[in-house]
Design a protein around this motif. Structure first.
Motif, mmCIF file in Angstrom:
data_model
loop_
_atom_site.group_PDB
_atom_site.id
_atom_site.type_symbol
_atom_site.label_atom_id
_atom_site.label_comp_id
_atom_site.label_asym_id
_atom_site.label_seq_id
_atom_site.Cartn_x
_atom_site.Cartn_y
_atom_site.Cartn_z
ATOM 1 N N CYS A 157 7.442 74.994 39.148
ATOM 2 C CA CYS A 157 8.334 76.144 38.969
ATOM 3 C C CYS A 157 9.759 75.604 38.978
ATOM 4 N N THR A 158 10.444 75.738 37.868
ATOM 5 C CA THR A 158 11.778 75.137 37.734
ATOM 6 C C THR A 158 12.894 76.167 37.586
ATOM 7 N N ASP A 159 12.558 77.434 37.719
ATOM 8 C CA ASP A 159 13.563 78.494 37.568
ATOM 9 C C ASP A 159 14.323 78.664 38.883
ATOM 10 N N ASN A 160 15.636 78.441 38.840
ATOM 11 C CA ASN A 160 16.458 78.544 40.046
ATOM 12 C C ASN A 160 17.376 79.755 40.022
ATOM 13 N N THR A 161 16.952 80.816 39.360
ATOM 14 C CA THR A 161 17.712 82.058 39.397
ATOM 15 C C THR A 161 17.732 82.582 40.834
ATOM 16 N N VAL A 162 18.896 83.048 41.291
ATOM 17 C CA VAL A 162 19.052 83.546 42.657
ATOM 18 C C VAL A 162 19.350 85.040 42.606
ATOM 19 N N VAL A 163 18.590 85.811 43.356
ATOM 20 C CA VAL A 163 18.871 87.231 43.531
ATOM 21 C C VAL A 163 19.153 87.459 45.005
ATOM 22 N N ALA A 164 20.365 87.925 45.303
ATOM 23 C CA ALA A 164 20.764 88.194 46.685
ATOM 24 C C ALA A 164 21.040 89.680 46.837
ATOM 25 N N GLU A 165 20.578 90.254 47.941
ATOM 26 C CA GLU A 165 20.745 91.688 48.187
ATOM 27 C C GLU A 165 21.145 91.947 49.637
ATOM 28 N N TRP A 166 22.067 92.870 49.811
ATOM 29 C CA TRP A 166 22.415 93.375 51.132
ATOM 30 C C TRP A 166 21.847 94.782 51.212
ATOM 31 N N LEU A 167 20.900 94.994 52.119
ATOM 32 C CA LEU A 167 20.180 96.252 52.198
ATOM 33 C C LEU A 167 20.445 96.954 53.524
ATOM 34 N N ARG A 168 20.608 98.254 53.462
ATOM 35 C CA ARG A 168 20.633 99.096 54.650
ATOM 36 C C ARG A 168 19.460 100.045 54.549
ATOM 37 N N SER A 169 18.700 100.153 55.615
ATOM 38 C CA SER A 169 17.474 100.939 55.572
ATOM 39 C C SER A 169 17.378 101.849 56.786
ATOM 40 N N ALA A 170 16.539 102.869 56.649
ATOM 41 C CA ALA A 170 16.289 103.821 57.733
ATOM 42 C C ALA A 170 14.793 103.961 57.920
ATOM 43 N N ARG A 171 14.382 104.411 59.092
ATOM 44 C CA ARG A 171 12.972 104.637 59.368
ATOM 45 C C ARG A 171 12.536 105.961 58.746
ATOM 46 N N GLY A 172 11.430 105.925 58.045
ATOM 47 C CA GLY A 172 10.933 107.138 57.415
ATOM 48 C C GLY A 172 11.786 107.533 56.223
ATOM 49 N N ILE A 173 11.501 108.661 55.630
ATOM 50 C CA ILE A 173 12.268 109.137 54.487
ATOM 51 C C ILE A 173 13.621 109.642 54.985
ATOM 52 N N PRO A 174 14.717 109.064 54.519
ATOM 53 C CA PRO A 174 16.020 109.476 55.054
ATOM 54 C C PRO A 174 16.421 110.859 54.563
ATOM 55 N N PRO A 175 16.678 111.796 55.456
ATOM 56 C CA PRO A 175 17.147 113.121 55.040
ATOM 57 C C PRO A 175 18.577 113.039 54.538
ATOM 58 N N PRO A 176 19.084 114.091 53.885
ATOM 59 C CA PRO A 176 20.471 114.078 53.405
ATOM 60 C C PRO A 176 21.455 113.843 54.542
ATOM 61 N N GLY A 177 22.368 112.908 54.327
ATOM 62 C CA GLY A 177 23.381 112.619 55.341
ATOM 63 C C GLY A 177 22.913 111.712 56.454
ATOM 64 N N ALA A 178 21.678 111.219 56.369
ATOM 65 C CA ALA A 178 21.166 110.353 57.438
ATOM 66 C C ALA A 178 21.879 109.016 57.439
ATOM 67 N N ARG A 179 22.085 108.447 58.600
ATOM 68 C CA ARG A 179 22.735 107.153 58.727
ATOM 69 C C ARG A 179 21.675 106.060 58.841
ATOM 70 N N PRO A 180 21.923 104.895 58.250
ATOM 71 C CA PRO A 180 20.956 103.814 58.299
ATOM 72 C C PRO A 180 20.827 103.249 59.706
ATOM 73 N N THR A 181 19.733 102.605 59.959
ATOM 74 C CA THR A 181 19.501 102.048 61.281
ATOM 75 C C THR A 181 19.397 100.529 61.266
ATOM 76 N N GLU A 182 19.395 99.911 60.090
ATOM 77 C CA GLU A 182 19.201 98.471 60.026
ATOM 78 C C GLU A 182 19.843 97.914 58.762
ATOM 79 N N SER A 183 20.397 96.720 58.873
ATOM 80 C CA SER A 183 20.954 96.014 57.720
ATOM 81 C C SER A 183 20.343 94.630 57.667
ATOM 82 N N ARG A 184 20.212 94.105 56.451
ATOM 83 C CA ARG A 184 19.631 92.775 56.313
ATOM 84 C C ARG A 184 20.044 92.151 54.993
#
Length: 283
Positions: A157-184
């Motif tokens: 495998c010689t493909d060195n394409t890099v995909v970087a993501e900063w994600l914020r997530s919440a537990r369960g389906i986030p309701p409107p206006g919900a604040r995230p609980t985790e970043s990674r």
């Protein structure tokens, strides 16, 4: 008396003028030890506005820059979820004629052409360069068990394409206006594939994406990488920067990856936010 009045007046010594007090410029950074600032930053790096905090505080002083970067390493980079795609050794063992692969990179097995397959190896942070600008990651399974041998198929495998993501997530389906609980921070090095969690908005078994920032660093050796969403009227466009912009070095023979991590983080944080609703309507 007239003689005294007409005589030149004696000029006495000039009165001493007090010197103005020296002007003092208030310090931008109170004189606290670096360790104290680092403890403060360990709280701030979990703030939902970390991309803006990262950009602004690192410009204020060398002390704050060092404190923010140290806190980010401890709280996020050391917990980075990264994958390096390598050739699948199990699939390679199925080749009946390994010395004579057919045109196009496929393999022959029982008279049927098979496509070359790849598998991801999880990456973990292991060390930094002496100036701490370059971070080194290696395969988790090989780090935990040094007796494991590296497969020659990894380098296929010689493909060195890099995909970087900063994600914020919440537990369960986030309701409107919900604040995230985790970043990674997530990182993949290999063939550029769409993340399944953007299609299903899922991280793990019970976490849902609330917001994302992502960037693609193109593999310098593979030319233009197409994006279906960015192809308009038959015109091909590049999706991101070249991989050498982050000083990427990949060695699949030892499963070690190194890159300039502060440049990577700054590039990701400079990307626009993409919210849960925007991802849902664009999927």
């Amino acid at each position: 008396m007239l003689k005294r009045m007409n005589s030149p007046r004696k000029i006495g010594p000039a009165a001493a003028v007090p010197a103005p007090p020296p002007r003092t410029t208030p310090s931008r950074c109170p004189p606290l030890p670096l360790e104290i600032w680092t403890q403060i930053m360990r709280t701030l790096v979990h703030n939902e506005d970390l991309p803006e905090i990262w950009t602004s505080l690192r410009l204020l002083s060398h002390t704050l820059k060092a404190a923010v970067e140290t806190a980010f390493v401890d709280e996020h980079l050391s917990r980075l979820r990264g994958w390096l795609y390598v050739g699948d050794p199990a699939h390679a063992a199925l080749r009946s004629h390994p010395s004579a692969p057919p045109a196009g990179g496929g393999w022959i097995r029982r008279g049927v052409r098979e496509s070359k397959r790849i598998v991801p190896l999880q990456l973990v942070l292991t060390r930094f360069s002496p100036d701490r600008r370059r971070a080194y990651f290696e395969s988790l399974v090989h780090r935990d068990d040094p007796s494991l041998e590296m497969s020659p198929s990894f380098v296929e495998c010689t493909d060195n394409t890099v995909v970087a993501e900063w994600l914020r997530s919440a537990r369960g389906i986030p309701p409107p206006g919900a604040r995230p609980t985790e970043s990674r921070l997530r990182l993949t090095i290999g063939p550029d594939v769409a993340w399944t969690h953007w299609k299903h908005h899922v991280i793990g078994s019970d976490g849902f994406v609330v917001e994302s920032r992502n960037i693609t660093f193109e593999d310098d050796g593979h030319g233009v990488v197409e994006d279906r969403d960015m192809v308009r009227d038959g015109e091909r466009k590049k999706r991101g920067k070249a991989a050498h912009a982050i000083g990427l070095e990949v060695d699949r023979s030892t499963c070690v990856v190194s890159l300039e991590w502060t440049t990577l983080v700054s590039s990701v944080f400079a990307r626009p936010r993409k919210t849960f609703g925007e991802a849902f309507h664009s999927s």
